[in-house]
Write a protein that holds these residues in place. Structure first.
Motif, PDB file in Angstrom:
ATOM      1  N   PHE A 448       0.831  -1.210   0.000  1.00  0.00           N
ATOM      2  CA  PHE A 448       0.000   0.000   0.000  1.00  0.00           C
ATOM      3  C   PHE A 448       0.861   1.254   0.000  1.00  0.00           C
ATOM      4  N   ASP A 449       1.866   1.276   0.841  1.00  0.00           N
ATOM      5  CA  ASP A 449       2.813   2.381   0.871  1.00  0.00           C
ATOM      6  C   ASP A 449       4.099   1.849   1.479  1.00  0.00           C
ATOM      7  N   PHE A 450       5.224   2.410   1.076  1.00  0.00           N
ATOM      8  CA  PHE A 450       6.501   1.895   1.546  1.00  0.00           C
ATOM      9  C   PHE A 450       6.961   2.568   2.835  1.00  0.00           C
ATOM     10  N   ALA A 451       6.167   3.477   3.332  1.00  0.00           N
ATOM     11  CA  ALA A 451       6.448   4.082   4.630  1.00  0.00           C
ATOM     12  C   ALA A 451       5.137   4.582   5.205  1.00  0.00           C
ATOM     13  N   PHE A 452       5.013   4.464   6.492  1.00  0.00           N
ATOM     14  CA  PHE A 452       3.802   4.942   7.140  1.00  0.00           C
ATOM     15  C   PHE A 452       4.143   5.412   8.537  1.00  0.00           C
ATOM     16  N   GLN A 453       3.203   6.093   9.140  1.00  0.00           N
ATOM     17  CA  GLN A 453       3.415   6.576  10.496  1.00  0.00           C
ATOM     18  C   GLN A 453       2.719   5.670  11.492  1.00  0.00           C
ATOM     19  N   ARG A 454       3.431   5.336  12.526  1.00  0.00           N
ATOM     20  CA  ARG A 454       2.872   4.506  13.585  1.00  0.00           C
ATOM     21  C   ARG A 454       2.877   5.294  14.883  1.00  0.00           C
ATOM     22  N   LYS A 455       1.750   5.248  15.583  1.00  0.00           N
ATOM     23  CA  LYS A 455       1.614   5.962  16.849  1.00  0.00           C
ATOM     24  C   LYS A 455       1.671   4.978  18.001  1.00  0.00           C
ATOM     25  N   ASP A 456       2.406   5.332  19.033  1.00  0.00           N
ATOM     26  CA  ASP A 456       2.392   4.553  20.267  1.00  0.00           C
ATOM     27  C   ASP A 456       2.597   5.513  21.425  1.00  0.00           C
ATOM     28  N   ARG A 457       2.818   4.964  22.609  1.00  0.00           N
ATOM     29  CA  ARG A 457       2.896   5.820  23.793  1.00  0.00           C
ATOM     30  C   ARG A 457       4.115   6.746  23.770  1.00  0.00           C
ATOM     31  N   LEU A 458       5.079   6.458  22.901  1.00  0.00           N
ATOM     32  CA  LEU A 458       6.269   7.280  22.812  1.00  0.00           C
ATOM     33  C   LEU A 458       6.165   8.345  21.730  1.00  0.00           C
ATOM     34  N   GLY A 459       5.070   8.313  20.976  1.00  0.00           N
ATOM     35  CA  GLY A 459       4.870   9.332  19.955  1.00  0.00           C
ATOM     36  C   GLY A 459       4.600   8.741  18.589  1.00  0.00           C
ATOM     37  N   VAL A 460       4.914   9.510  17.553  1.00  0.00           N
ATOM     38  CA  VAL A 460       4.676   9.110  16.168  1.00  0.00           C
ATOM     39  C   VAL A 460       6.009   8.764  15.518  1.00  0.00           C
ATOM     40  N   HIS A 461       6.061   7.598  14.866  1.00  0.00           N
ATOM     41  CA  HIS A 461       7.299   7.134  14.262  1.00  0.00           C
ATOM     42  C   HIS A 461       7.073   6.808  12.787  1.00  0.00           C
ATOM     43  N   THR A 462       8.067   7.080  11.971  1.00  0.00           N
ATOM     44  CA  THR A 462       8.024   6.666  10.575  1.00  0.00           C
ATOM     45  C   THR A 462       8.570   5.251  10.472  1.00  0.00           C
ATOM     46  N   VAL A 463       7.771   4.360   9.909  1.00  0.00           N
ATOM     47  CA  VAL A 463       8.160   2.964   9.761  1.00  0.00           C
ATOM     48  C   VAL A 463       8.235   2.652   8.273  1.00  0.00           C
ATOM     49  N   TYR A 464       9.366   2.126   7.833  1.00  0.00           N
ATOM     50  CA  TYR A 464       9.561   1.808   6.426  1.00  0.00           C
ATOM     51  C   TYR A 464       9.336   0.334   6.162  1.00  0.00           C
ATOM     52  N   HIS A 465       8.820   0.047   4.985  1.00  0.00           N
ATOM     53  CA  HIS A 465       8.719  -1.324   4.509  1.00  0.00           C
ATOM     54  C   HIS A 465      10.127  -1.915   4.486  1.00  0.00           C
ATOM     55  N   ALA A 466      10.277  -3.170   4.965  1.00  0.00           N
ATOM     56  CA  ALA A 466      11.606  -3.748   5.185  1.00  0.00           C
ATOM     57  C   ALA A 466      12.449  -3.776   3.915  1.00  0.00           C
ATOM     58  N   LEU A 467      11.876  -4.201   2.801  1.00  0.00           N
ATOM     59  CA  LEU A 467      12.656  -4.292   1.567  1.00  0.00           C
ATOM     60  C   LEU A 467      13.036  -2.911   1.044  1.00  0.00           C
ATOM     61  N   PHE A 468      12.137  -1.961   1.212  1.00  0.00           N
ATOM     62  CA  PHE A 468      12.457  -0.604   0.782  1.00  0.00           C
ATOM     63  C   PHE A 468      13.546  -0.002   1.662  1.00  0.00           C
ATOM     64  N   LYS A 469      13.458  -0.260   2.966  1.00  0.00           N
ATOM     65  CA  LYS A 469      14.480   0.265   3.879  1.00  0.00           C
ATOM     66  C   LYS A 469      15.848  -0.316   3.551  1.00  0.00           C
TER      67      LYS A 469
END
Length: 777
Positions: A448-469
C-alpha cells in the motif's frame, strides 16, 4: 530461533501466543506456537506413526512462516479451550417475519461473540411498502432490517473482545435494491457492515444490451427499470463511497465445484469465500516471498511440495475444530471446504525486481498460482485415496464442473480414480494481521505504501517497509527509486483488476482484493472497470477511490506538507477586514419546527432562515428531560447557529455533527438516530432537501454559478499560497517515498480505534498498518 521485531512481535504476543486463564503468556517464541499448532492438527491422523510423520511435516511448513494458517487456527489449535478454528461464516437468509429476522440477528451475534465474521443475504425479506397481513400495515423493507444487523454488530464491537465483521448482500432484482445501493450515502443508517450486490449473468447481459430489468419479489414484479439505470447507480455509489461491492453470484454458482449440491447465497465479510447457508471459511496462506532464491529466481518446485502439505493441514482442521452449531458441522463435513491462498506476493516480485502489474509479473504470478492449483488438487486426490472423498462427491457430476474441466487431463483422470478429499480447495483471503506476523506483504495486494506513520505511547514514528528500507540503506545517495517499488496508488485500476482476473483463473473459490483508484477517477471509468472485471472472469470486485471516504483516507507526507503550507497561510494573523464575524440577528426571522425521536426523548428542532431562505440559526428542545441533555442540545445549537450566521456552508456543518454515536441510539423513520447531535444533523439534512426541492431551475443555476465562482477564487488563492510547495512536490516525483499520515480534518476521523494510526482500504477492508487492526477480522 526465529527473531520477531517491532510490530510483528507486538502482534505475536498480543494475539497468537498461548495464555493461561489469567492472561499470563505461556509462549515466548514462534517455535513454541508452531509446535503447538502442528501437534494439534496432526492429532487427527489415525496412528501414532502417522501423527508423528505429519506433525513433523506440518512444523516444516509452519517454520519461518512459510505457511501461515488463519488467525483462529494459530490462536486456538492445541490451546485446550473449545474454540472455533474458522474465521468466517454465512448464515441462512432470514425468514420473512419478525421472529425469523430476530432469530437470524441472534445467530449472527452468537457467531460474532465467538470471533467469527458473518455474511447474510437479505433478499428473503419482503420489500419496503409491501402489505403485511398480520399487522394490517406495510413492511419497512430489507434495508431497514439491514440496519438492525448493523446495529447489533456495533454492540459486539463495543462489548466483545473481538470486533464483529458483517457482510450484507441483496440480489440485483430485489425491489429494495436502489435503496440498498445508496444507503451508505446517509451517515448513520448502516455503519457496521460491508455491502455487496449479488449480480446475475442475465442482468449483465441486460446492461450490455440496454434492456429492461424487472424488480421482483415473491413472484410479483414491483417495478421495471432499465438495467443500465441500476448499473449506473451501483457504479456511481461505488465511486462516491467505495460501496457496494459486487458478487457475480450466478457465475460463482455455475463455476463452483459444488454446483450440483450447494447454493452459494452470500460471501463472508471480505468477499473471498462464497458460501451456502451455514458454510464456513477454513483459511491458510503460503508466504510466496519466502520462495525467492538469493539470485532472484523463484523456487516453484518447493512451492508445490509445501502446497501439498498445506492441503493435508487444512483438511485436518475440519476434524480438529469445535463446532458450536450442528448445522455448521453438517455443512462443512459434507464438502470439507478449505481455502489455501497466498501472501507476500508484492514482496516476492520486489525481491525478483519485477514491477507488480507488468506483463512479466503476470507471467510469474500465473505460474505461481497454477503450481499451487495443480499440486493442491493432486494432494487432495491422494488424500481421498487414503481417507475417502468428501461425502457429497459424485464422480460424473463433479468432473463436469467448469473449474475441473480446466485442470490438466492427468489430474482429472486422477480424480476419476481416487475422488477428491475436499470439494473446494483454494481461496485468496485477506491476510492483514497474519502477514504482519510473518513480515510479508498482505495477500495478493501490492504494497500500500513503503512508509507509514505509527503511533504509540512514545509518539509518532516513521516505519519503512523492510525491503524498501534495505534498498534505501544500500543506496543512501540515490534519488530515483527502481520501478519495482510500486505502491497500490501508483498502479492503474486496470492493472489491479487484470491481476485479480488472472489469478481468479486458478482459484476455485474467489479473491479478496481492493481495486485502488486515484481521486480523479471518473464515474464512467468505474463503469468500464466493473465491466472489465466481469469480462475477465472475476467473481466479485471491490473498488476504492482515493479520498472518497474520509474514514479511510491516506496521504503521503508530501501531501501533508502541502496541507501544512496551506494551514500556515490560513493561520497567519488576519487583518481586521479578514476576520469572520457572524451576522447580527434581526428582530424577526421565519422558520420551521421539526419533531424527531431520540434515545433521550422527543426533540423539537427549529431551523430559522434568512431573507434568502438559507438556514440562519437552530434551536432545539428535548421533551421534559432537561438536565445534561438540554445542556448538550443547547450547546450544539449555539455553535451550529454561530457557524451558519458566519455563512459557513450548511453541508460543512452537517458533516461535523452527523454520525456521532451516543450510548442510546434508536431507530427512526429514516434509519438509525445515533445521538442528539446526529438527530440535529438529520433534521438539517431534511431541511436542506426540502429547500432544494422548492428551488427553481434558475435559482439552482445561480447558486451553482456562485459556488463555482467562489471555488475558483479560493483555488487561485490556494495555488498562489502553495506554489512553492507544489513545485517542490513536482521536483521530488522520483525521489524517495515518504511516509503516510492521517488527514483527520475531513470531518470524520480515519484513526484506528486501537492505536490511533491511519487506516487504509486493502483486501476489501479497512486496515491499520500501524497495529494490524482490521475492520473485517
Amino acid at each position: 530461533m526465529y527473531k520477531l521485531e517491532g510490530l510483528a512481535k507486538d502482534v505475536f504476543f498480543d494475539r497468537y501466543t498461548l495464555k493461561d486463564a489469567n492472561g499470563k503468556r505461556l509462549e515466548d517464541t514462534p517455535e513454541q506456537m508452531w509446535h503447538r499448532v502442528a501437534k494439534a492438527i496432526a492429532s487427527q491422523e489415525k496412528t501414532e506413526v502417522k501423527q508423528q510423520e505429519w506433525e513433523t511435516k506440518f512444523y516444516s511448513v509452519l517454520e519461518n512462516f512459510n505457511f501461515i494458517p488463519g488467525g483462529r487456527i494459530l490462536t486456538g489449535a492445541g490451546s485446550g479451550v473449545p474454540l472455533t478454528l474458522y474465521n468466517c461464516f454465512v448464515i441462512p437468509s432470514p425468514q420473512d417475519n419478525r421472529s425469523g429476522i430476530l432469530d437470524s440477528v441472534k445467530l449472527m451475534v452468537e457467531i460474532m461473540s465467538r470471533g467469527g465474521g458473518v455474511g447474510v443475504n437479505l433478499s428473503s425479506i419482503r420489500p419496503r411498502g409491501s402489505y403485511v397481513k398480520g399487522v394490517n400495515g406495510t413492511a419497512s423493507g430489507a434495508v431497514s432490517f439491514g440496519a438492525l444487523y448493523s446495529f447489533a454488530t456495533g454492540l459486539i464491537i463495543q462489548g466483545g473482545s473481538r470486533r464483529g465483521a458483517l457482510m450484507l448482500m441483496l440480489d440485483c432484482d430485489h425491489p429494495d435494491i436502489m435503496e440498498f445501493i445508496t444507503v451508505k450515502r446517509t451517515m448513520g443508517q448502516i455503519t457496521n457492515a460491508n455491502l455487496s450486490v449479488c449480480i446475475s449473468d442475465s442482468f449483465m447481459e441486460a446492461v450490455k444490451q440496454d434492456k429492461d430489468w424487472d424488480l421482483q419479489w415473491g413472484g410479483k414484479v414491483y417495478k421495471t427499470i432499465k438495467a443500465k439505470e441500476l448499473w449506473d447507480a451501483v457504479c456511481d455509489s461505488a465511486w462516491a463511497s467505495g460501496e457496494p461491492g459486487l458478487m457475480f453470484k450466478e457465475r460463482y454458482n455455475k463455476e463452483s465445484n459444488s454446483w450440483y449440491f450447494e447454493d452459494l447465497i452470500a460471501t463472508n465479510p471480505c468477499g473471498e469465500q462464497g458460501l451456502p447457508a451455514w458454510g464456513v471459511c477454513n483459511l491458510g496462506a503460503i508466504n510466496v516471498s519466502n520462495f525467492v532464491n538469493e539470485d532472484g529466481t523463484f523456487d516453484y518446485g518447493r512451492l508445490g511440495k509445501v502446497a501439498r502439505i498445506c492441503v493435508r493441514f487444512l483438511d485436518n482442521v475440519v476434524d480438529t475444530t469445535d463446532y458450536f452449531f450442528p448445522e455448521n458441522e453438517a455443512a462443512q463435513r459434507r464438502i470439507r471446504r478449505t481455502g489455501l491462498g497466498t501472501m507476500g506476493l508484492a514482496d516476492a516480485l520486489i525481491k525478483m525486481k519485477v514491477r507488480y502489474g507488468s506483463p512479466e509479473s503476470l507471467e510469474i504470478v500465473e505460474k505461481m498460482h497454477q503450481t499451487i492449483r495443480d499440486e493442491a488438487y493432486i494432494a487432495s486426490s491422494e488424500n481421498a485415496a487414503e481417507k475417502g472423498p468428501f461425502p457429497a462427491f459424485e464422480k460424473d457430476k463433479f468432473l463436469q464442473g467448469k473449474f475441473i474441466q480446466r485442470l490438466p487431463k492427468a489430474i482429472q483422470d486422477m480424480i476419476a480414480r481416487n475422488g477428491l478429499r475436499n470439494g473446494v480447495l483454494l481461496t485468496q483471503a485477506p491476510t492483514g494481521t497474519t502477514s504482519i506476523l510473518a513480515g510479508a506483504s498482505s495477500g495478493i495486494e501490492p504494497v500500500f505504501d513503503f512508509a507509514f506513520q505509527r503511533k504509540d505511547r512514545l509518539g509518532v514514528h516513521t516505519v519503512y517497509h523492510a525491503l524498501f528500507k534495505a534498498w534505501k540503506d544500500a543506496h543512501p545517495n540515490e534519488t530515483e527509486i527502481p520501478d519495482y517499488f510500486v505502491n497500490a496508488k501508483q498502479l492503474t485500476p486496470e492493472e489491479h483488476v487484470t491481476m485479480q482476473g488472472m489469478i481468479q483463473t486458478y482459484v476455485d473459490s474467489s479473491i479478496s482484493k481492493t481495486v485502488n483508484a486515484p481521486h480523479e477517477h471518473t464515474k464512467e471509468q468505474v463503469r468500464d472497470l466493473y465491466m472489465k472485471a466481469y469480462d475477465l472472469g472475476c467473481k466479485g470486485v471491490t473498488y476504492f477511490r482515493d479520498g472518497s471516504r474520509s474514514e479511510a483516507v491516506l496521504t503521503s507526507l508530501s501531501d501533508v506538507k502541502k496541507d501544512e503550507t496551506k494551514a500556515a497561510a490560513v493561520a497567519k494573523t488576519p487583518t481586521a477586514s479578514e476576520v469572520i464575524s457572524p451576522r447580527l440577528r434581526p428582530e424577526k426571522v421565519a422558520g420551521i419546527t421539526y419533531k424527531i425521536k431520540t434515545g433521550y426523548g422527543t426533540m423539537f428542532v427549529t431551523v430559522n432562515h434568512d431573507e434568502k431562505g438559507q438556514p440562519f440559526e437552530v434551536f432545539a428542545t428535548i421533551g421534559k428531560a432537561g438536565g445534561v441533555f438540554a445542556e448538550e442540545s443547547e450547546a450544539i445549537c449555539r455553535l451550529v447557529s454561530l457557524a451558519l450566521r458566519a455563512r459557513l456552508p450548511i453541508n460543512t456543518v452537517i458533516e461535523q455533527i452527523k454520525g456521532i454515536r451516543g450510548p442510546m441510539p434508536i431507530f427512526g423513520k429514516n434509519g438509525m438516530i445515533l445521538s442528539i447531535p446526529d438527530a440535529i444533523a438529520q433534521v438539517l439534512m431534511q431541511h436542506v432537501q426540502d429547500l432544494e426541492s422548492k428551488q427553481t431551475a434558475a435559482q439552482k443555476a445561480q447558486e451553482q454559478a456562485t459556488a463555482v465562482a467562489v471555488m475558483q477564487a479560493e483555488t487561485e488563492k490556494m495555488a498562489e499560497d502553495t506554489m512553492t510547495a507544489t513545485v517542490k512536490k513536482a521536483e521530488s516525483k522520483y525521489k524517495l517515498i515518504e511516509a503516510s499520515s492521517s488527514v483527520a480534518n475531513t470531518g470524520f476521523s480515519p484513526e484506528c480505534p486501537e492505536c490511533s494510526s491511519i487506516m487504509a482500504m486493502a483486501e476489501g477492508c479497512l486496515t491499520c498498518f500501524g497495529c494490524g487492526y482490521s475492520k473485517c477480522s
